[in-house]
Each structure stands twice: as C-alpha cells, then as structure tokens.
Design a protein around this motif. Structure first.
Motif, short mmCIF file in Angstrom:
data_model
loop_
_atom_site.label_atom_id
_atom_site.label_comp_id
_atom_site.label_asym_id
_atom_site.label_seq_id
_atom_site.Cartn_x
_atom_site.Cartn_y
_atom_site.Cartn_z
N GLU A 1 4.57 69.83 20.58
CA GLU A 1 5.01 69.73 21.98
C GLU A 1 5.19 71.34 22.50
O GLU A 1 5.11 71.61 23.91
N LEU A 2 5.56 72.10 21.56
CA LEU A 2 5.64 73.42 21.84
C LEU A 2 4.20 74.12 22.18
O LEU A 2 3.90 74.88 23.20
N LEU A 3 3.20 73.53 21.47
CA LEU A 3 1.74 73.84 21.92
C LEU A 3 1.40 73.51 23.29
O LEU A 3 0.76 74.26 24.18
N ASP A 4 1.93 72.25 23.66
CA ASP A 4 1.65 71.90 24.74
C ASP A 4 2.22 72.31 26.10
O ASP A 4 1.87 72.97 26.98
N THR B 1 5.93 81.32 21.73
CA THR B 1 4.98 81.85 20.69
C THR B 1 6.25 82.10 19.41
O THR B 1 5.67 81.63 18.33
N GLU B 2 7.36 82.49 19.83
CA GLU B 2 8.32 82.71 18.78
C GLU B 2 8.48 81.39 18.14
O GLU B 2 8.56 81.10 16.76
N GLY C 1 5.60 79.87 16.01
CA GLY C 1 5.66 80.67 14.84
C GLY C 1 6.73 80.08 13.87
O GLY C 1 6.30 80.22 12.36
N ALA C 2 7.92 80.08 14.46
CA ALA C 2 8.74 79.57 13.35
C ALA C 2 8.42 77.99 12.88
O ALA C 2 8.84 77.74 11.60
N LYS C 3 7.82 77.08 13.61
CA LYS C 3 7.39 75.77 13.12
C LYS C 3 6.17 75.82 12.18
O LYS C 3 6.13 74.94 11.40
N THR C 4 5.37 76.70 12.45
CA THR C 4 4.08 76.74 11.59
C THR C 4 4.35 77.37 10.18
O THR C 4 3.87 77.05 9.43
#
Length: 103
Positions: free
Chosen positions: A6-9, A27-28, A31-34
């Motif tokens: 969802e964040l990428l979309d 982006t932050e 980064g936290a999810k990845t």
C-alpha cells in the motif's frame, strides 16, 4: 506485507500526481517496513517490481524538475531570438541593448 504494498502504491500515485512533498514521509514509512522483511518472502518479487516502478517514476520526476528549472532559467534570462542559417545551423540573436536614458 500488505501495508508495504500500500505504501509503495501511495508513493507511485504521489509521483504520478507530482506531489513531491508527500515523498519524504512515504519513503520513511517504506524504509521502516522493509527493515523487517525476509528476502525469501513469497511476495518479494511483487514488491521488487513495485519498487522498481517507483524508481523509474522518481527518475522521470527528477528529469521533469530539471527540465522545468532549465526552462525557467531560459525565461529569466530574457527574450532571445533563435534563427537558422542556410546550412541549418542554429544561432541565437541577443536582444538589442536599450538606448541609454537621458536624465
């Protein structure tokens, strides 16, 4: 995993809308999810495709910003007449200098 997608979309949509101000927060969050993902996750391929898409969109946005900055610079420098000679070579003719004003 679904939240990361969802964040990428959302990042892709922001890039397509030209909403560059939304990108730092997205982006932050991405980064936290990845940081907590395993590389062998079954959905890793789909996530990589989305990340690659976003990278291409970000590069296109950067090219657009550079082009806009260049055009604004051209406009700010004043009117310049562009002509072509008999051989098709481009030549720029600067504007005539204003006559000195008398006081």
């Amino acid at each position: 995993m679904a939240r990361l997608e969802e964040l990428l979309d959302q990042a892709a949509e922001a890039l397509l809308r030209g909403d560059l101000a939304a990108l730092p927060a997205l982006t932050e969050a991405i980064g936290a999810k990845t940081g907590s993902l395993a590389e062998d996750a079954p959905d890793a391929g789909r996530l990589r495709e989305k990340a690659d898409r976003n990278a291409r969109l970000a590069q296109a946005a950067a090219r657009g910003v550079r082009a806009a900055r260049g055009r604004l610079s051209e406009i700010a420098s004043g009117p310049i007449l562009t002509t072509y000679d008999a051989l098709g070579r481009r030549a720029s003719v600067p504007p005539p200098q204003a006559a000195a004003k008398r006081l």
